[in-house]
Enzyme design. Structure first.
Site, PDB file in Angstrom:
ATOM      1  N   ALA A 248       0.852  -1.314   0.045  1.00  0.00           N
ATOM      2  CA  ALA A 248      -0.072   0.004   0.149  1.00  0.00           C
ATOM      3  C   ALA A 248       0.852   1.209  -0.161  1.00  0.00           C
ATOM      4  O   ALA A 248       0.545   2.224  -0.904  1.00  0.00           O
ATOM      5  CB  ALA A 248      -0.998   0.049   0.938  1.00  0.00           C
TER       6      ALA A 248
ATOM      7  N   ARG B 298       3.057  10.523  -9.814  1.00  0.00           N
ATOM      8  CA  ARG B 298       2.432  10.672 -11.134  1.00  0.00           C
ATOM      9  C   ARG B 298       0.931  11.520 -11.083  1.00  0.00           C
ATOM     10  O   ARG B 298       1.083  12.183 -12.261  1.00  0.00           O
ATOM     11  CB  ARG B 298       1.794   9.181 -11.648  1.00  0.00           C
ATOM     12  CG  ARG B 298       3.140   8.212 -11.653  1.00  0.00           C
ATOM     13  CD  ARG B 298       2.528   6.962 -12.624  1.00  0.00           C
ATOM     14  NE  ARG B 298       1.343   6.270 -12.115  1.00  0.00           N
ATOM     15  CZ  ARG B 298       1.638   5.383 -11.085  1.00  0.00           C
ATOM     16  NH1 ARG B 298       2.816   5.022 -10.857  1.00  0.00           N
ATOM     17  NH2 ARG B 298       0.400   4.596 -10.741  1.00  0.00           N
TER      18      ARG B 298
ATOM     19  N   CYS C 224       3.179 -12.668  -1.015  1.00  0.00           N
ATOM     20  CA  CYS C 224       2.423 -13.763  -1.392  1.00  0.00           C
ATOM     21  C   CYS C 224       3.102 -14.850  -2.164  1.00  0.00           C
ATOM     22  O   CYS C 224       2.736 -16.093  -2.247  1.00  0.00           O
ATOM     23  CB  CYS C 224       1.241 -13.272  -2.229  1.00  0.00           C
ATOM     24  SG  CYS C 224      -0.152 -12.204  -1.421  1.00  0.00           S
TER      25      CYS C 224
END
Length: 546
Positions: A11, A21, A42
């Site tokens: 996050a 951006r 993961c």
């Protein structure tokens, strides 16, 4: 605008990259406790199993590379120890020097993630006790396996990470047992009968699940020799702790930030109750898209989606995060895959829905195509509105495609009727002419409309078939001691069966039993039930016919 981001895995890095951006003028600084950022948490179990060969593949970005790509500054091994909202300051400790510094902010993003839950039990200081949260954890476990130190392992925790670690250890030749205090593996993710199916498949693969068992200690002199459970002591060379995670939010005590069980509460814009402070990722609470209630979704997908929305809001937009559906997929022991989204039957009933379900076994692609298998699909819907509420799927194939279609349908409030008529893609290598999900939806609709009268596996396991005569309706006789009916030879009253008799029709998957029921109904049989999932999903005891 000076933006301070606490945490640099999923996050936090997503917020910083997207914000830069959106508005290059922002001064963005990430403070992260670890030495790595943006690593593939993961993917750790798959490094243990050598599916991912090189440890460098686990690192998505180095701090230096990330800084050059985004323009954000990254300070690693720097742990936030206090937040002062009134002063717009954060105190952080340099973990190498021990020095504590203050950092100011205009906007603060808390994305400190979560840490493995480690129970307070004796023996955790012994060699070969592992957790599974960072690349270093996976590297250490695989190194021990490849050094020949681990022949037997106990994995404590029957969730995604625990089962994935167990699968990968077994692939490396380790004898594995999985223990969990919950009644079943994958608690709260699958309904009980679906979890039981997973447990049976695990046992068939030599990975023994032990549920309803608590971890009490580790026994050994220098290294792990036994793992003590509430049931017995188990011989083991290693213990892998995968008992869930806890949000890293202790340092926020006294800040006034509202939390629930240590997880930060946020609104639809990912903002906390304290001005200029936002939160995302495993430390933050979001909401369930179906119920509107707070939901904890410690998933990389949630972290990235919510982080992107948070960044857009920091840049001056007003973008709402609609919430999660509890979506997940996992590769389980024995080549079995699972997926789920939306409400399980258990959860839907708890929310007060008038629930109807259907469990079926369907082909995952054209049956004649090499590699074809089956999906076990359980659908949950609301009887009154006919809205699709959730799906659970098991199979050796691409369970994610069934899951993701249902994500779309539930997100758009679709009814089962609308899903049934969707124009799904078809070619033999990919699907069946009637899409597997459409097939399952048709079965549910038949049940909702009264065309199919069935008994669910849960009802069968609860003993609701006790006063039914089991009728074997398979292509060939397959149930010892049961009366066999050949669908193609039913052309009137069946000798030996009364038209009011309670008959439970059973075949391999459920389809032939349904066709048999349809024909029997035509000839006046009024008390038939089809066993959903057939013998593929249910265990039928062999006994002599009375």
């Amino acid at each position: 605008m000076k933006v301070l981001v606490l945490g640099g895995v999923a996050a936090g890095t997503k917020v910083a990259a997207k914000l830069m951006r959106e508005d290059r003028s922002c001064e963005v600084t990430i403070l992260t406790k670890g030495k790595d950022i943006s690593y593939a948490g993961c993917g750790l179990p798959y490094y243990v199993g050598d599916v991912i060969h090189e440890k460098g593949q686990l690192i998505v970005n180095t701090p230096e590379k990330y800084g050059k790509l985004t323009g954000a500054q990254v300070l690693t091994q720097t742990e936030a120890v206090a937040v002062k909202p009134a002063e717009h300051k954060v105190e952080a400790k340099d973990l190498q020097s021990g020095e504590v510094k203050e950092y100011t902010y205009d906007k603060l993003v808390i994305a400190t993630g979560a840490s493995p839950f480690v129970p307070q039990i004796p023996g955790l200081d012994l060699k070969n006790v592992f957790v599974m949260r960072t690349p270093d954890d996976a590297i250490a476990l695989r190194a021990a396996v490849e050094a020949g130190e681990i022949r037997r392992a106990v994995v404590a925790g029957g969730g995604f990470i625990g089962l994935e670690v167990a699968d990968n250890l077994a692939a490396k030749g380790v004898k594995v047992s999985v223990i969990d205090f919950a009644p079943h593996v994958l608690p709260n993710f699958l309904d009980p009968e679906m979890s039981e199916y997973v447990e049976n498949k695990m046992a068939e693969e030599g990975i023994m699940p032990m549920t309803g068992v608590s971890l009490e200690g580790v026994i050994g002199t220098e290294k792990v020799e036994k793992v003590q459970t509430s049931r017995r002591a188990m011989k083991a060379d290693a213990l892998v702790l995968a008992k869930g995670i806890r949000p890293n939010t202790v340092f926020l005590e006294g800040t006034g930030i509202e939390m629930f069980k240590g997880t930060i509460l946020t609104d639809q814009y990912m903002q906390t109750n304290v001005e200029d402070i936002y939160a995302a990722g495993d430390c933050a609470m979001v909401k369930n898209r179906e119920t509107g209630k707070p939901a904890w979704s410690p998933m990389g997908s949630t972290a990235n989606i919510s982080g992107r929305i948070l960044a857009k809001n920091l840049a001056g937009n007003q973008v709402e995060y609609p919430g999660v559906l509890g979506t997940g997929v996992a590769k389980l022991p024995g080549g079995l895959n699972t997926g789920r989204t939306g409400l399980t039957e258990t959860a839907a009933k708890a929310e007060g829905y008038d629930v109807i379900t259907a469990l079926c076994v369907v082909d995952d692609k054209a049956h004649y195509y090499p590699g074809a298998g089956s999906f076990i699909i359980k659908l949950t819907a609301d009887k009154e509105s006919r809205k699709l509420l959730g799906v659970q799927v098991l199979g050796t194939g691409e369970v994610d495609k069934v899951t993701d279609i249902c994500v779309t349908a539930i997100s758009l409030g679709a009814t089962v009727d609308q899903v049934a008529a969707m124009d799904f893609a078809y070619a033999p290598p990919f699907s069946t002419a009637i899409h597997p999900l459409a097939h399952a939806i048709n079965i549910l609709m038949n049940k909702m409309d009264g065309t199919l009268d069935s008994m669910t596996p849960a009802e069968f396991a609860a003993g609701e078939a006790e006063d039914y005569q089991i009728i074997d309706c398979a292509l060939q006789p397959s149930l010892e001691g049961k009366k066999y009916l050949d669908l193609t030879k039913i052309d009137g009253e069946v000798a030996g069966l009364g038209k009011e008799d309670k008959l439970l029709l059973v075949c391999a998957k459920g389809k032939r039993a349904y066709l048999t029921q349809n024909r029997l109904k035509y000839y006046g049989y009024t008390n038939t039930k089809v066993l959903e999932g057939g013998t593929t999903f249910n265990e039928i005891e062999d006994e002599e016919e009375e």
